[in-house]
Design an enzyme around this catalytic site. Structure first.
Site, short mmCIF file in Angstrom:
data_model
loop_
_atom_site.label_atom_id
_atom_site.label_comp_id
_atom_site.label_asym_id
_atom_site.label_seq_id
_atom_site.Cartn_x
_atom_site.Cartn_y
_atom_site.Cartn_z
N ASN A 9 0.87 -1.19 0.00
CA ASN A 9 0.00 0.00 0.00
C ASN A 9 0.90 1.23 0.00
OD1 ASN A 9 -1.80 2.06 0.47
ND2 ASN A 9 -2.39 1.37 2.54
N TRP A 10 1.01 1.85 -1.15
CA TRP A 10 1.91 3.00 -1.26
C TRP A 10 1.33 4.27 -0.65
CZ3 TRP A 10 3.97 2.60 -7.04
CH2 TRP A 10 4.78 1.45 -7.12
N LYS A 11 0.08 4.22 -0.25
CA LYS A 11 -0.61 5.41 0.30
C LYS A 11 -0.41 6.58 -0.66
CE LYS A 11 -0.12 3.35 4.80
NZ LYS A 11 -0.05 3.48 6.23
N HIS A 96 -9.44 1.37 5.07
CA HIS A 96 -8.15 1.56 5.74
C HIS A 96 -8.36 2.53 6.90
CE1 HIS A 96 -4.04 2.72 6.52
NE2 HIS A 96 -3.68 1.60 5.92
N GLU A 98 -6.75 4.99 7.80
CA GLU A 98 -6.59 6.40 7.41
C GLU A 98 -7.86 6.91 6.76
OE1 GLU A 98 -2.93 5.62 5.35
OE2 GLU A 98 -2.03 5.20 7.30
N GLU A 168 -5.07 -4.41 11.04
CA GLU A 168 -4.03 -3.38 11.16
C GLU A 168 -4.27 -2.57 12.44
OE1 GLU A 168 -2.25 -2.43 7.03
OE2 GLU A 168 -3.92 -1.07 7.35
N GLY A 174 2.84 2.81 10.68
CA GLY A 174 3.77 3.92 10.46
C GLY A 174 4.52 4.36 11.71
N SER A 214 3.82 -1.64 10.39
CA SER A 214 5.27 -1.67 10.56
C SER A 214 5.90 -3.03 10.24
CB SER A 214 5.65 -1.21 11.98
OG SER A 214 5.25 0.14 12.17
N GLY A 235 3.02 -0.90 4.32
CA GLY A 235 3.05 0.51 3.93
C GLY A 235 4.47 0.93 3.58
N GLY A 236 5.16 1.54 4.55
CA GLY A 236 6.50 2.10 4.34
C GLY A 236 7.46 1.18 3.62
P1 13P Z 1 3.24 0.74 7.63
O1 13P Z 1 3.76 -0.58 7.09
O2 13P Z 1 3.96 1.93 7.07
O3 13P Z 1 3.17 0.72 9.13
O4 13P Z 1 1.73 0.88 7.10
C1 13P Z 1 0.86 -0.17 7.27
C2 13P Z 1 -0.39 0.11 6.53
O5 13P Z 1 -1.15 0.99 6.89
C3 13P Z 1 -0.67 -0.70 5.33
O6 13P Z 1 -1.96 -0.50 4.85
#
Ligand code: 13P
Length: 256
Positions: A9-11, A96, A98, A168, A174, A214, A235-236
């Site tokens: 997930n590149w956000k 998600h 977010e 999650e 993050g 994470s 994510g990251g």
């Molecule tokens: P991180 O891996 O950056 O913690 O993000 C997780 C995430 O929200 C994937 O959808």
């Protein structure tokens, strides 16, 4: 046997056509021999078409990060699931944290999107998870149960089986603070129990439940070794081809 699924997930971190292409040109060869893990990359809308050009004949699938629950009409600024499908999108991330927290998406909205995605033939990845304060006050399971009831309301057994769940915990997203494998496994087991109560054990055993929060190459293998953790939503660490490839390899190892 559930096939693990790794989602990147590149956000809103990487998403121009050029950026999407560059990452995937590097990434695809690194995992070309992977057959036991499903791999999905979800760039922002602006990166989808160029991403698809690179991955269309490979073992990497295309995902999008959001959609609207109508197919067409006067909904300025929204994206139709039908448009996404037509440009090669196969998976859709829904609910998600977010989206839930920053854009006020409720379980009711997530449920409408989920049903529409299933109707159109997009494969949903639905995210659920608790806030730190909810965990610290012992309410994690209540929160998860409520999200499950609301987001998955009125799903048939077949629809449930087609849906991927991403657990999650919000405090792990993050932050660099991953849930321990035991903490994650406990909630994954609980989610499976809820599915079993609502449908039956066979259904519960078929649904894939990813962990997200994470995930890094260093902690992926131990998380994926847990019985009820079927891969991850990253994510990251999904922004760099090498780290994402290492996480995919960890998932491949976990089933051998
Ligand atoms: P991180 O891996 O950056 O913690 O993000 C997780 C995430 O929200 C994937 O959808």
């Amino acid at each position: 046997m559930r096939k693990p699924i790794i989602g990147g997930n590149w956000k809103m971190n990487r998403g121009t056509p050029k950026e999407s292409k560059e990452m995937l040109i590097d990434f695809v060869p690194l995992i070309k021999n992977v057959i036991n893990v499903e791999v999905v990359i979800a760039p922002p809308f602006t990166g989808l078409i160029s991403a698809y050009e690179i991955i269309k004949d490979t073992n990497v699938k295309l995902g999008a990060q959001n959609m609207y629950y109508e197919e067409k009409g006067a909904f300025t600024g929204e994206i139709s699931p039908q448009f996404l499908k037509e440009i090669g999108v196969e998976y859709i991330i829904l609910g998600h944290s977010e989206r839930r927290n920053i854009f006020n998406e409720s379980d009711v909205i997530v449920n409408k999107k989920l049903k529409k995605a299933l109707m159109i033939g997009l494969k949903p990845i639905v995210c659920i998870g608790e806030h730190l304060e909810e965990r610290e006050t012992g309410r994690t399971k209540d929160v998860i149960e409520n999200q499950m009831m609301g987001s998955f309301k009125d799903l048939t057994r077949d629809q449930m089986i087609q849906t991927v769940i991403a657990y999650e915990p919000i405090w792990a997203i993050g932050t660099g603070k991953t849930a321990t494998p035991e903490q994650a496994e406990e909630i994954h087991m609980f989610i499976r129990e809820l599915i079993s109560q609502k449908y039956n054990q066979e259904t519960a055993d078929s649904v894939r439940i990813q962990y997200g929060g994470s995930i890094k190459p260093q902690n992926a293998e131990i998380l994926f070794s847990k019985e009820n953790i079927d891969g991850g939503l990253v994510g990251g660490a999904s922004l760099q081809s090498e780290s994402l490839a290492e996480i995919v390899q960890a998932a491949e190892k976990s089933i051998q």
